[in-house]
Scaffold this active site. Sequence first.
Site, PDB file in Angstrom:
ATOM      1  N   ASP A  47      34.782  59.624  39.193  1.00 47.02           N
ATOM      2  CA  ASP A  47      33.986  60.809  39.520  1.00 47.02           C
ATOM      3  C   ASP A  47      32.743  60.441  40.324  1.00 47.02           C
ATOM      4  O   ASP A  47      32.290  61.216  41.165  1.00 47.02           O
ATOM      5  CB  ASP A  47      33.611  61.602  38.260  1.00 47.02           C
ATOM      6  CG  ASP A  47      33.502  63.091  38.567  1.00 47.02           C
ATOM      7  OD1 ASP A  47      34.376  63.607  39.294  1.00 47.02           O
ATOM      8  OD2 ASP A  47      32.552  63.735  38.096  1.00 47.02           O
ATOM      9  N   GLU A  88      22.424  63.983  39.931  1.00 51.09           N
ATOM     10  CA  GLU A  88      23.726  63.614  39.398  1.00 51.09           C
ATOM     11  C   GLU A  88      24.078  62.169  39.744  1.00 51.09           C
ATOM     12  O   GLU A  88      24.588  61.430  38.899  1.00 51.09           O
ATOM     13  CB  GLU A  88      24.779  64.562  39.967  1.00 51.09           C
ATOM     14  CG  GLU A  88      26.032  64.622  39.129  1.00 51.09           C
ATOM     15  CD  GLU A  88      26.785  65.917  39.385  1.00 51.09           C
ATOM     16  OE1 GLU A  88      26.216  66.989  39.103  1.00 51.09           O
ATOM     17  OE2 GLU A  88      27.918  65.839  39.871  1.00 51.09           O
ATOM     18  N   GLU A 140      33.021  73.492  41.448  1.00 51.21           N
ATOM     19  CA  GLU A 140      31.971  73.511  40.423  1.00 51.21           C
ATOM     20  C   GLU A 140      32.413  74.281  39.185  1.00 51.21           C
ATOM     21  O   GLU A 140      32.138  73.871  38.049  1.00 51.21           O
ATOM     22  CB  GLU A 140      30.689  74.133  40.987  1.00 51.21           C
ATOM     23  CG  GLU A 140      30.085  73.370  42.150  1.00 51.21           C
ATOM     24  CD  GLU A 140      29.459  72.028  41.760  1.00 51.21           C
ATOM     25  OE1 GLU A 140      29.945  71.374  40.812  1.00 51.21           O
ATOM     26  OE2 GLU A 140      28.476  71.633  42.416  1.00 51.21           O
ATOM     27  N   GLU A 210      42.192  69.255  41.075  1.00 49.61           N
ATOM     28  CA  GLU A 210      41.451  69.016  39.828  1.00 49.61           C
ATOM     29  C   GLU A 210      42.391  68.543  38.712  1.00 49.61           C
ATOM     30  O   GLU A 210      42.055  67.640  37.960  1.00 49.61           O
ATOM     31  CB  GLU A 210      40.688  70.275  39.395  1.00 49.61           C
ATOM     32  CG  GLU A 210      39.471  70.594  40.267  1.00 49.61           C
ATOM     33  CD  GLU A 210      38.283  69.637  40.074  1.00 49.61           C
ATOM     34  OE1 GLU A 210      38.217  68.944  39.031  1.00 49.61           O
ATOM     35  OE2 GLU A 210      37.437  69.583  40.974  1.00 49.61           O
TER      36      GLU A 210
HETATM   37  C1  HMH Z   1      36.544  65.987  40.454  1.00 50.25           C
HETATM   38  N1  HMH Z   1      35.330  68.083  40.422  1.00 50.25           N
HETATM   39  C2  HMH Z   1      35.289  66.753  40.304  1.00 50.25           C
HETATM   40  N2  HMH Z   1      34.138  66.110  40.054  1.00 50.25           N
HETATM   41  C3  HMH Z   1      32.990  66.800  39.925  1.00 50.25           C
HETATM   42  N3  HMH Z   1      31.846  66.128  39.664  1.00 50.25           N
HETATM   43  C4  HMH Z   1      32.994  68.217  40.042  1.00 50.25           C
HETATM   44  C5  HMH Z   1      34.205  68.817  40.297  1.00 50.25           C
HETATM   45  C6  HMH Z   1      31.766  69.072  39.870  1.00 50.25           C
HETATM   46  O1  HMH Z   1      30.655  68.627  40.498  1.00 50.25           O
END
Ligand code: HMH
Length: 221
Positions: A47, A88, A140, A210
């Site tokens: 991520d 973040e 999001e 996702e």
């Molecule tokens: C894969 N989707 C993914 N990572 C993230 N951090 C977000 C959405 C949301 O910011």
Amino acid sequence: KDGLGVIAKWVKKHASLYEAATRHPFIESIRNGTVDISSFRRWLGQDYIFVRAFVPFVASVLVKACNETDDSSDMEVMLGGLASLNDELAWFKKEASKWGITLSDTVPLSANIRYCSFLKSLMSSEVEYTVAVTAFWAIEAVYQDSFAYCLEEDSKTPEELKETCARWGNEEFGEWCCSLEEIVNRRLQKAPDEVVQKAEAVFLRVLELEVEFWDMSRVGI
Ligand code: HMH
């Protein structure tokens, strides 16, 4: 008029895919406390790579908002999103060191590479603001919905993962996602059919990507 925005209608129409993205076995395992920590670590490293690619995408949506809309509040909502990505990235570094993960050694897996190239394709100036902002909302919203679910009252989310869940599951982020959803609904209402169709396809593609992204957490178990 039935009062439902276009987005709410799409979420209903594509409920099974939306649920696959927001109630994935990885998320369920966090929520019920059975999460495999090596899966969590793999997700975290992947991520971080995703978020680094997400920054220029969000910047491109901000540029489109500035060029394609005279509603100045759009720009402010996009800028808020970009600003929170700054925190973040810092958070990922701190969290990675807590779990002993070396981010610079993390190699992107194929689902991540696919997702990042999809983001890149949406950065083209050929892609309408309405389509790009729909993708932004969907990306999001999946995280907001998934992680808020892990923080519901009856959840058994492990203490050490609660901060991660709160990053996306917190109320303020939820409200920001609602502001974004309102922008998307307003744009879709005024958009030509062809653009609405493109936006719906992009929404579905985000949901698929996702699901594949969450699936990566299971690699090699
Ligand atoms: C894969 N989707 C993914 N990572 C993230 N951090 C977000 C959405 C949301 O910011």
